[in-house]
Design a protein around this motif. Structure first.
Motif, PDB file in Angstrom:
ATOM      1  N   PRO A 332       0.843  -1.198   0.000  1.00  0.00           N
ATOM      2  CA  PRO A 332       0.000   0.000   0.000  1.00  0.00           C
ATOM      3  C   PRO A 332       0.881   1.252   0.000  1.00  0.00           C
ATOM      4  CG  PRO A 332       0.094  -0.924   2.199  1.00  0.00           C
ATOM      5  CD  PRO A 332       0.899  -1.845   1.316  1.00  0.00           C
ATOM      6  N   PRO A 334       0.026   5.047   0.519  1.00  0.00           N
ATOM      7  CA  PRO A 334      -1.007   6.063   0.762  1.00  0.00           C
ATOM      8  C   PRO A 334      -0.790   7.364   0.027  1.00  0.00           C
ATOM      9  CG  PRO A 334      -0.434   4.970   2.806  1.00  0.00           C
ATOM     10  CD  PRO A 334       0.553   4.502   1.775  1.00  0.00           C
ATOM     11  N   SER A 343       2.665   7.227   7.964  1.00  0.00           N
ATOM     12  CA  SER A 343       2.122   6.037   8.594  1.00  0.00           C
ATOM     13  C   SER A 343       1.400   6.378   9.877  1.00  0.00           C
ATOM     14  CB  SER A 343       3.258   5.042   8.886  1.00  0.00           C
ATOM     15  OG  SER A 343       4.238   5.659   9.687  1.00  0.00           O
ATOM     16  N   PHE A 345      -1.753   6.650  11.270  1.00  0.00           N
ATOM     17  CA  PHE A 345      -3.103   6.328  10.854  1.00  0.00           C
ATOM     18  C   PHE A 345      -4.146   6.749  11.889  1.00  0.00           C
ATOM     19  CE2 PHE A 345      -0.627   2.748   8.827  1.00  0.00           C
ATOM     20  CZ  PHE A 345      -0.444   3.458   7.653  1.00  0.00           C
ATOM     21  N   VAL A 358      -6.162   6.925   4.694  1.00  0.00           N
ATOM     22  CA  VAL A 358      -5.100   5.932   4.807  1.00  0.00           C
ATOM     23  C   VAL A 358      -5.665   4.610   5.311  1.00  0.00           C
ATOM     24  CG1 VAL A 358      -2.875   5.406   5.863  1.00  0.00           C
ATOM     25  CG2 VAL A 358      -3.415   7.749   5.183  1.00  0.00           C
ATOM     26  N   HIS A 362      -5.537   0.997   3.327  1.00  0.00           N
ATOM     27  CA  HIS A 362      -4.957  -0.229   3.874  1.00  0.00           C
ATOM     28  C   HIS A 362      -5.985  -1.349   3.954  1.00  0.00           C
ATOM     29  CE1 HIS A 362      -1.387   2.056   4.810  1.00  0.00           C
ATOM     30  NE2 HIS A 362      -0.801   0.955   5.233  1.00  0.00           N
ATOM     31  N   SER A 363      -7.200  -0.992   4.341  1.00  0.00           N
ATOM     32  CA  SER A 363      -8.258  -1.994   4.388  1.00  0.00           C
ATOM     33  C   SER A 363      -8.497  -2.584   3.004  1.00  0.00           C
ATOM     34  CB  SER A 363      -9.541  -1.359   4.926  1.00  0.00           C
ATOM     35  OG  SER A 363     -10.608  -2.287   4.907  1.00  0.00           O
ATOM     36  N   ALA A 365      -6.304  -2.671   0.494  1.00  0.00           N
ATOM     37  CA  ALA A 365      -5.132  -3.463   0.104  1.00  0.00           C
ATOM     38  C   ALA A 365      -5.147  -4.831   0.777  1.00  0.00           C
ATOM     39  CB  ALA A 365      -3.857  -2.709   0.461  1.00  0.00           C
ATOM     40  N   MET A 366      -5.565  -4.869   2.055  1.00  0.00           N
ATOM     41  CA  MET A 366      -5.645  -6.156   2.757  1.00  0.00           C
ATOM     42  C   MET A 366      -6.717  -7.040   2.150  1.00  0.00           C
ATOM     43  SD  MET A 366      -5.012  -5.225   6.768  1.00  0.00           S
ATOM     44  CE  MET A 366      -3.379  -4.732   7.329  1.00  0.00           C
ATOM     45  N   PHE A 381       2.064  -9.113   2.991  1.00  0.00           N
ATOM     46  CA  PHE A 381       1.604  -7.721   3.078  1.00  0.00           C
ATOM     47  C   PHE A 381       2.745  -6.883   3.637  1.00  0.00           C
ATOM     48  CE2 PHE A 381      -0.590  -4.017   4.642  1.00  0.00           C
ATOM     49  CZ  PHE A 381      -1.597  -3.813   3.709  1.00  0.00           C
ATOM     50  N   HIS A 383       3.963  -4.071   5.420  1.00  0.00           N
ATOM     51  CA  HIS A 383       3.560  -3.022   6.344  1.00  0.00           C
ATOM     52  C   HIS A 383       4.581  -1.880   6.327  1.00  0.00           C
ATOM     53  CE1 HIS A 383       0.468  -5.647   8.024  1.00  0.00           C
ATOM     54  NE2 HIS A 383       1.374  -6.617   7.948  1.00  0.00           N
ATOM     55  N   SER A 390       5.319   7.163   3.027  1.00  0.00           N
ATOM     56  CA  SER A 390       5.209   5.830   2.436  1.00  0.00           C
ATOM     57  C   SER A 390       5.757   5.804   1.020  1.00  0.00           C
ATOM     58  CB  SER A 390       3.745   5.376   2.449  1.00  0.00           C
ATOM     59  OG  SER A 390       2.941   6.304   1.758  1.00  0.00           O
TER      60      SER A 390
END
Length: 447
Positions: A332, A334, A343, A345, A358, A362-363, A365-366, A381, A383, A390
């Motif tokens: 991800p 952002p 980062s 969040f 953000v 991330h949600s 991308a997961m 993933f 992180h 980022s």
């Protein structure tokens, strides 16, 4: 202390993968012969092993990890698998529904001098067959072992086989061997002198040079076999020849535990990888009196074998062990293409109302990673780390993805999320292309 206990070790990565592959091979082949998996506790009451392995064995005499627990019970960490499986057969009254066929794997413990391929905590894969007394079951058990080793690529493993005969045969031979060896009590090793009164057959397995010289002219067990034992062994050897399983009869082969009778066998591999005198990779035999000896019913025949995974792992060609599936890295970003920063969040990024947060990115991308995993793909993933932008982390994330041997990097920024696409970078070809999420899942799962 930061080191493991002497003779015990940590395993990671490729070594663990080899062990798992060997276990999986064994389980698959054993199941083809009708064996089911059995698991028993690592800890047993000490009597389970002291009664079965024999007071004269090195395992009981020198190598057991035993202790008294807080309740006053004497417990032992299992040094081998057969006694525990047999105890379970009796405890669960499985002898009422014979035959029973089990395979097992797991750690065993012996306090012996650590050597290459021999540790104090070691792994075994083995099988146990109960309720089959015909000599054909000996042949099938040996055949299973041979097929297992060949499946690992160990085609050079050589089979040595012997018969200890029935009880009458062993008693006659024991008397003759004891009489012969008693003439050399001033020359035998200390261990052999002790075994002379407890189990003289174990002297045949001595590695002491002085004992080996004395044994060269000792009586041979085959001269004392009963007619029934001779017929049984002749059936086994003839059937092995008919099945194309080569073997050598080793009249000195006795195995190290006291419960063996009739057929005993070992598969050996000569390799500098194992060191001197460490060639046995799989061994077993018959022990028809073991169930009765442990308090079960009379007449439950049993036979089995076990293989040491540490030695097998040293011998297995790395090219035969499948590599771990290459992962797909989800990254991800952002602030990619003008999105919000960093980062942190805990607060919404300072972007216009149409730009995803953000957290939302991330949600999303997961969820892409979850869709790939649902198709059986391995996903890492990536992180974010620290508080830096980022976007500035992207080169490091791509380098990490390459280091972990990822096949593709899936880049998801605010722009991609708004358009319902992802950017996929092929890390082998250094090419990248945009896909819809559905097309991404279909494309990567088809590779």
């Amino acid at each position: 202390m930061t080191n493991p206990v002497r003779g015990m070790k940590d395993r990671f990565g490729d070594e663990n993968r080899r062990f798992q592959w060997i276990n999986d091979k064994g389980a698959k082949i054993a199941s083809l012969y009708g064996f089911d998996q059995a698991t028993t506790p690592i800890l047993e009451y000490s009597q389970v092993f002291e009664r079965t392995l024999g007071d004269s064995s090195d395992v009981v005499g020198k190598e057991l990890y035993s202790f008294e627990d807080k309740g006053g019970s004497r417990l032992t960490m299992r040094p081998e698998g057969t006694a525990g499986i047999t105890r379970a057969l009796i405890s669960q009254k499985l002898y009422n529904d014979l035959p029973q066929k089990f395979y097992y794997s797991g750690p065993m413990f012996r306090h012996e001098r650590p050597q290459k391929g021999r540790l104090r905590q070691f792994e075994q894969f083995g099988i146990e067959l109960y309720g089959q007394s015909h000599a054909s079951s000996d042949v099938e058990t040996i055949e299973l072992a041979s097929v297992f080793l060949k499946s690992l690529g160990l085609n050079s493993a050589s089979l040595e086989i012997n018969t200890l005969g029935d009880n009458a045969s062993r008693q006659n031979y024991r008397a003759a061997l004891t009489e012969y060896l008693s003439k050399y009590t001033d020359k035998l090793s200390e261990d052999s002198i002790n075994r002379l009164t407890t189990n003289p057959l174990r002297i045949l397995d001595s590695k002491s040079p002085q004992d080996i010289e004395i044994l060269e002219n000792s009586p041979v067990l085959s001269d004392y076999l009963s007619d029934a034992s001779k017929e049984r062994f002749a059936f086994i050897t003839s059937t092995l020849r008919h099945m194309g399983i080569p073997f050598t009869i080793n009249p000195r082969l006795v195995r190290g535990l006291d419960y063996y009778q009739d057929t005993v066998f070992e598969f050996k591999v000569t390799s500098p990888l194992l060191g001197a005198q460490q060639g046995t990779v799989l061994a077993g035999g018959r022990y028809d009196d073991l169930v009765e000896k442990m308090g079960g019913p009379v007449g439950v025949s049993s036979i089995g074998w076990a293989a040491g995974l540490e030695r097998l792992s040293l011998l297995v060609d790395d090219e035969k062990v499948p590599l771990s599936a290459r992962p797909i890295a989800i990254i991800p970003v952002p602030d990619r293409n003008g999105g919000g920063g960093g980062s942190n969040f805990s607060a919404e990024p300072k972007v216009d109302n149409k730009t995803p947060s953000v957290m939302a990115l991330h949600s999303h991308a997961m969820s892409v990673g979850a869709a790939l995993r649902a198709k059986g793909l391995r996903v890492e993933f990536m992180h974010l780390t620290g508080s830096s932008s980022s976007k500035s982390q992207l080169p490091k994330q791509l380098a990490r993805a390459s280091k972990m041997n990822a096949s593709h990097a899936v880049l998801i920024g605010t722009d991609e999320m708004q358009k319902g696409v992802v950017t996929v970078k092929d890390l082998d070809k250094t090419e990248q292309q945009r896909y819809s999420v559905d097309d991404l899942v279909h494309t990567l799962s088809a590779k």
